[in-house]
Design a protein around this motif. Sequence first.
Motif, PDB file in Angstrom:
ATOM      1  N   CYS A 109       0.831  -1.206   0.000  1.00 52.04           N
ATOM      2  CA  CYS A 109       0.000   0.000   0.000  1.00 52.04           C
ATOM      3  C   CYS A 109       0.867   1.258   0.000  1.00 52.04           C
ATOM      4  O   CYS A 109       0.534   2.256  -0.663  1.00 52.04           O
ATOM      5  CB  CYS A 109      -0.931   0.001   1.213  1.00 52.04           C
ATOM      6  N   TYR A 168      -7.767  -4.681  -0.603  1.00 52.54           N
ATOM      7  CA  TYR A 168      -8.689  -4.363   0.487  1.00 52.54           C
ATOM      8  C   TYR A 168      -8.525  -5.414   1.570  1.00 52.54           C
ATOM      9  O   TYR A 168      -8.851  -6.578   1.369  1.00 52.54           O
ATOM     10  CB  TYR A 168     -10.138  -4.387  -0.023  1.00 52.54           C
ATOM     11  N   TRP A 206     -11.595  -2.140   7.909  1.00 52.31           N
ATOM     12  CA  TRP A 206     -11.402  -2.077   6.462  1.00 52.31           C
ATOM     13  C   TRP A 206     -10.175  -1.224   6.176  1.00 52.31           C
ATOM     14  O   TRP A 206     -10.076  -0.090   6.633  1.00 52.31           O
ATOM     15  CB  TRP A 206     -12.616  -1.447   5.773  1.00 52.31           C
ATOM     16  N   SER A 208      -7.857  -0.034   2.775  1.00 53.48           N
ATOM     17  CA  SER A 208      -7.853  -0.063   1.318  1.00 53.48           C
ATOM     18  C   SER A 208      -6.764   0.836   0.746  1.00 53.48           C
ATOM     19  O   SER A 208      -6.561   1.956   1.213  1.00 53.48           O
ATOM     20  CB  SER A 208      -9.207   0.394   0.770  1.00 53.48           C
ATOM     21  N   THR A 337     -13.935   4.159  -2.280  1.00 52.21           N
ATOM     22  CA  THR A 337     -12.806   4.482  -1.400  1.00 52.21           C
ATOM     23  C   THR A 337     -11.651   5.020  -2.229  1.00 52.21           C
ATOM     24  O   THR A 337     -11.267   4.419  -3.234  1.00 52.21           O
ATOM     25  CB  THR A 337     -12.347   3.238  -0.624  1.00 52.21           C
TER      26      THR A 337
END
Length: 417
Positions: A109, A168, A206, A208, A337
Motif C-alpha cells: 500500500c 482491500y 477495512w 484499502s 474508497t
Amino acid sequence: MAAPTSAKASSAFGPRPLQSLPELTKPFRSFAGYAEQCKPCVLRGLASPPTTELSAKLHTLQRRCTVSFEPTRNLFHFDVEVDSADGGRRRLINPGRISMHFQDFWETCRRASAVASAASAPSVQSDGRTARVVNMPYDTEDLPEPANPEEPQVLEVSLEELKNLALYCVEDAGDWADLLQDVHPVDPAALIHPEWQRLLRERRIWMSSGGPQGTQSVSAGFHWDHLQNIHVVLSGSKEVFLVAPLLAPALCATRFCPQSQWQMSSSGGRMRVEKVEMQSAASSTDYGLISVDSSYEENLQRHHRMAIEMKEQPFWVSLQPGDAIFIPPGWWHSIRTFRPDSRSDGLPFALSMNFWYELSAEAKAAQSAVLMTLEILSRQRAVAGVPEEHIKELLERLGVDEVEMDEDRPSHFEKVD
C-alpha cells in the motif's frame, strides 16, 4: 485525493443532481429519531483521527491477514453479455482473496500511495521484494483443493506487481482487539444511541489502498445489509451512494446468479490474475447490475428499465476522517474508497470500521415487510435456478406450507367487468 462534487458523482444516474443526506453534529441528539424511522444520516465528527500509537502498532504488526484484490475499479461487479439489456445472462465477478503477511500488505500500500515522500522513500523499483501469498476461496466448496491440504500452494509475488491491484484488507475487529483501545469511540452507540450498545453484533476493520493502477478509487457494487450499520471513516476519504430499499427493481439486483472469482498465480516469476468459475450459484448478499463507475448511457444499456424505475435520484455524501454514516437495514449502498495521500496520518491506506447492530423489536416491526420484499425480489430476479423454486424454498424456510388466496379476489381466469 479530493472527492468529486455531487454533480460529477451523479453522472452514473443521469443529469439530475443526487440528493443530500441529513447531517448531524455533536451531541447527535436527534439520531434516535433517524434510528427509529430507519432513515440514513451523516454523523459529522463522530470519531477521532487515528492516534500515532495506532499507526505505530499497525506499522509493526506481526501477523497474517486476509486481503481481497481486484484488477478493475469495481468490487463485486457483473460481466454482462452483449445484447443482454434485460439483465439476463450475467455473471457476478467476486474479488480474489489471498492470505499474506500484514507487513507485506502495508509495504504494498505504501508503494501504491503518495504517503512516503520522495526524499524519505527508499528505492523500490529493483529491490526484488516479494510476498508469500495463498489463494483463498469465498466459499469452502470453491476453487480447487491443493494436492496436499496440509501444505497449501504458496506463491511468491512481487510487491511491485501487487501494488498495481486494488487491495482491500478486511478483518473481524474482534481478532484485532489490541488495536481497539486506540480507536475512539470503541462503540459509536455509546455516543449516539446508548440503547444500541447491547445490540452490537459485529465490528469489522477495512483497510484499502484505493483503486488499481491508473485509477484513484475502488467501488463496491450496490448491496444491502440485514443489520443496522454505522460506518466510521478514520483515515482517507470515501463517497457513499444510497438507494431506498423499494427502488430495488431499478438496480436489477439478485444473489442467485453464476459467479466467478479472481485467482492469483505466478508463472516465470510474473504474477497473473484470471477469473475462475465458482461452484456456488448464490452470493452471500444481493448485488446490483447498476454501477456508480459507469456512465448513465452504459447503465441504461445494461439495464434499460433503470430510467423507468429510478423514480428518485440516489443519495450521495462525501466522508472525511472522523465522519460516519448510518445505513439502515435494506438500504442499498455503494461505497467508493479513494487512495490516501500525504494527509492520511502516516497510514498508507484508507482506514475505516463498520459497527453492525441487531434490530430492536421496534425496528424489526418497522422493517420486516421491507426486508421480506427484498428477499422476494432477489428470487424473482434470479438468473441461476428457477425463480419460483427459490421463492418456494424461502416460504418453506419460513414455515409457510401454502399461500392462502383471498377468496373475494377474482382469479386471472375470471372476467372482470
